[in-house]
Design an enzyme around this catalytic site. Structure first.
Site, PDB file in Angstrom:
ATOM      1  N   HIS A 257       9.823  -8.394   8.366  1.00  0.00           N
ATOM      2  CA  HIS A 257       9.705  -7.261   7.452  1.00  0.00           C
ATOM      3  C   HIS A 257       8.395  -7.382   6.680  1.00  0.00           C
ATOM      4  O   HIS A 257       8.021  -8.475   6.241  1.00  0.00           O
ATOM      5  CB  HIS A 257      10.886  -7.243   6.476  1.00  0.00           C
ATOM      6  CG  HIS A 257      11.056  -5.942   5.757  1.00  0.00           C
ATOM      7  ND1 HIS A 257      10.175  -5.500   4.790  1.00  0.00           N
ATOM      8  CD2 HIS A 257      11.993  -4.958   5.877  1.00  0.00           C
ATOM      9  CE1 HIS A 257      10.565  -4.322   4.339  1.00  0.00           C
ATOM     10  NE2 HIS A 257      11.669  -3.971   4.976  1.00  0.00           N
ATOM     11  N   ARG A 273       7.878   1.952   0.396  1.00  0.00           N
ATOM     12  CA  ARG A 273       6.843   2.660   1.149  1.00  0.00           C
ATOM     13  C   ARG A 273       7.318   4.036   1.596  1.00  0.00           C
ATOM     14  O   ARG A 273       6.546   4.984   1.678  1.00  0.00           O
ATOM     15  CB  ARG A 273       6.415   1.819   2.353  1.00  0.00           C
ATOM     16  CG  ARG A 273       5.613   0.590   1.946  1.00  0.00           C
ATOM     17  CD  ARG A 273       5.375  -0.365   3.115  1.00  0.00           C
ATOM     18  NE  ARG A 273       6.596  -1.037   3.524  1.00  0.00           N
ATOM     19  CZ  ARG A 273       7.102  -1.010   4.756  1.00  0.00           C
ATOM     20  NH1 ARG A 273       6.479  -0.339   5.715  1.00  0.00           N
ATOM     21  NH2 ARG A 273       8.214  -1.655   5.039  1.00  0.00           N
TER      22      ARG A 273
END
Length: 663
Positions: A257, A273
């Site tokens: 990740h 994000r």
């Protein structure tokens, strides 16, 4: 001899195991669920960002449907997934999220009228339709064409887990926590149940059932740097491997990740994000548009992780006592947004790093670095969730290779998989348990209990040469240094050799506490670490043999995706007494695919060794689609002509969406 009986046995108390147990309980059968920890504290609670389902409620999700979700999932998998399973999943996901709402899960909802969002680092106003007011909302996540990740601020997994656990209690699922499955009982053909060890008193108990399901999560803790909870050691998959019958598939497919926080490794959700947060380097420069001009920070996770490490390699990382890192900036979203939708992220940053990510400018930037996050590999199953090699053994969730993720999963698809697979596989599991009720030979059970007791006794009696904790820590370092984001043949060979030696050493460890009938954490490590090493060897050896780059598996010495030679699934199995896994391969049939392999949309074109069957199959797909569209056929009819798939009628029925009804 303590033997407990039930119709169905589920190992693992996260979302997947609980949801499957509910499906069996609803059929009127008795279900026992064993969990290594209290179920409401399972790793599923750590999910922050959300679960994908093509509801199409919000303005940015308008026009979404199963076809788009399926296509995103296949591309995200880098054409490594089982496309029939991906179809099963995409079709059922909207039903799963709505069912959870009916169970009290408080999804974030659409509010009609204008609202301000951040897209590509710019504040933008979008208008939500009046008819969508009050419906389940969705945020943007990496690798998707539409905003389809349903969420509850950034506490999605926590809320889902409480809702599903409460439903399991309502349906009288018998939940026994602090109980660890340590051996699968079988007669060479059929799974009969498990031997479990009570972690509070050391007692061994045989749990016998018509069908057994493993839903114990992933194996991230074989790595030094991981977002996984301490219980995610892969031992559920390992006991399946130790039968010598079951296969673990695609174990080399390990996802990293992009945004765990440094140094604790706690995940900062992709929702950061997805909501518009950006990545910055040592100079405060937003670098992702230079690498991926279209998707930027919302490229697929494997892509963003590699780009971040590539940028650090260029000398653009931020120096720290814990090594180089980059910055995640969510301050651009504004304090109100952070404190409403990313409050858990804010709390993590304050607690573990002493920063407030809502503060404007560099003082609010969070230090992040890619770390191990998810296991695409697991116990290989049929689309029904049953093992192909051991009757009566099912697997579900991250412990399984149902194979909807292939070589890389999309954010939000694993959270969705837990409850979707729990529904689908849980139903197949319930049917199996209802139809299979053979009498169990208690002599087999007695033999397994005796053998396990003798094994544990040998561990405490042995005056071994090695420290199990040193072995475990060295394994983690090897995996992080040589089997991580960037891989080479030389490094992988060294990793396999070192891990094999560690596995041999793990057979000769010294356990200082000699008590069997009590909580004995050192003993637990003594029997878990050899299993973790088996898992680590499956990962490293599979990665060494796979001479291509696909999804999260990236070989610097073989940077191209090789569809000509590697359109195949890795299957590993373990023969008792050996020190390395054996490997065989399962071909992926391009000529049966609804979406034949093509350019994924990231990086430079031409980085694929193409298989001529892809072009041939694409021509067939195009011809069928063109003909049926000219005849006015529906998208369901076209899809069925391209790639029929099996799914229970109650899950396969069309999903309703605003504005288009059931189309």
């Amino acid at each position: 001899m303590n033997i407990q009986y039930s119709d169905a046995l589920v190992i693992g108390g996260g979302l997947a195991g609980l949801r499957a147990a509910i499906e069996v309980a609803k059929s009127g059968q008795s279900v026992t669920l064993l969990s290594i920890c209290p179920v409401k504290r399972s790793h599923s609670a750590a999910v922050q960002g959300g679960m994908q389902a093509s509801l199409g409620n919000g303005a940015k999700g308008e026009g979404d449907n199963e076809d788009l979700h399926f296509a995103d999932t296949v591309k995200g998998s880098d054409w490594g997934c089982d496309q029939e399973v991906a179809r099963m999943f995409a079709q059922t996901a909207p039903k799963a999220v709505r069912e959870l709402a009916a169970w009290g899960v408080p999804w974030t909802r659409v509010t009609k009228g204008p609202r301000t969002v951040v897209i590509n680092a710019q504040k933008t106003v979008i208008e939500e339709k009046e008819e969508a007011h009050g419906l389940i909302n969705a945020r943007d996540f990496g690798g998707t064409k539409k905003w389809r990740t349903c969420y509850i601020a950034d506490a999605t997994g926590h809320c889902m887990l409480y809702g599903v656990a409460n439903e399991a209690i309502k349906h009288q699922v018998k939940i026994i926590d602090r109980m660890e499955a340590v051996r699968i009982i079988h007669d060479g053909k059929k799974c009969l149940g498990v031997i479990a060890r009570d972690l509070t008193n050391g007692q061994l108990i045989a749990y016998i059932a018509r069908g057994t399901m493993i839903a114990t999560g992933g194996y991230g803790r074989i790595y030094k740097q991981t977002t996984n909870a301490v219980i995610c050691e892969g031992t559920g998959a390992a006991i399946a491997l130790e039968t010598g019958l079951c296969r673990l598939s695609n174990m080399e497919a390990v996802q990293f990740h992009p945004t765990p926080i440094v140094p604790s490794g706690i995940l900062l959700t992709e929702g950061c994000r997805g909501d518009g947060g950006i990545l910055r380097d040592v100079d405060g420069y937003r670098f992702m548009p230079d690498y991926e001009p279209e998707k930027k920070e919302l490229a697929s996770r494997d892509v963003v992780s590699r780009r971040m490490m590539e940028h650090i390699r260029k000398g653009k990382g931020v120096k720290s006592p814990y090594g180089d890192h980059l910055w995640l900036d969510i301050s651009i979203l504004g304090r109100a947004h952070v404190e409403k939708n990313l409050r858990d992220v804010q709390d993590i940053c304050k607690t573990f790093n002493g920063i407030d990510p809502a503060d404007e400018g560099p003082k609010g930037w969070a230090p992040v670095l890619p770390m191990q996050h998810y296991s695409m590999g697991g116990i290989r199953t049929k689309p029904t969730g049953e093992s192909q090699w051991l009757d009566g053994l099912f697997a579900c969730g991250e412990a399984a290779c149902w194979d909807m993720h292939g070589f890389n999963r999309l954010g939000g698809n694993s959270c969705a998989e837990t409850v979707v697979a729990g529904m689908i596989i849980g139903d197949y599991f319930a049917q199996y348990c209802k139809n299979n009720g053979e009498v169990v030979d208690t002599n087999i059970v007695k033999e397994f209990l005796s053998k396990e007791y003798q094994y544990l006794k040998s561990l405490v009696d042995k005056e071994g040469k090695y420290d199990v904790f040193e072995i475990k820590n060295r394994m983690k370092e090897i995996m992080w240094d040589k089997v991580a984001i960037f891989r080479t043949g030389e490094g992988l060979k060294e990793a396999v050799d070192e891990l094999e030696k560690l596995y041999k050493d793990s057979q000769d460890v010294k356990v200082h506490c000699k008590e069997l009938d009590c909580a004995n954490p050192e003993l637990e490590e003594a029997y878990r670490v050899p299993r973790m090493l088996k898992i680590a060897l499956c990962v490293a050896y599979g990665a060494l043999l796979r001479t291509e780059s696909r999804g999260a598996h990236y070989r610097e010495d073989y940077p191209k995706r090789d569809d000509l030679n590697w359109m195949k699934r890795t299957n590993t199995y373990w023969v008792e007494g050996e020190t390395l896994p054996r490997v065989e391969y399962e071909e992926l049939d391009i000529m049966k695919m609804e979406m034949p392999p093509a350019f994924r949309g990231y990086g430079a074109k031409g980085n694929i060794i193409e298989n001529p069957l892809s072009e041939k199959r694409q021509a067939e797909v195009d011809a069928i689609r063109e003909k049926m569209e000219a005849e006015g056929k529906s998208r369901y009819e076209i899809q069925d002509a391209l790639m029929p798939y099996e799914l229970q009628a109650k899950f396969k029925k069309p999903n309703q969406r605003i504005g288009v009804d059931y189309e």
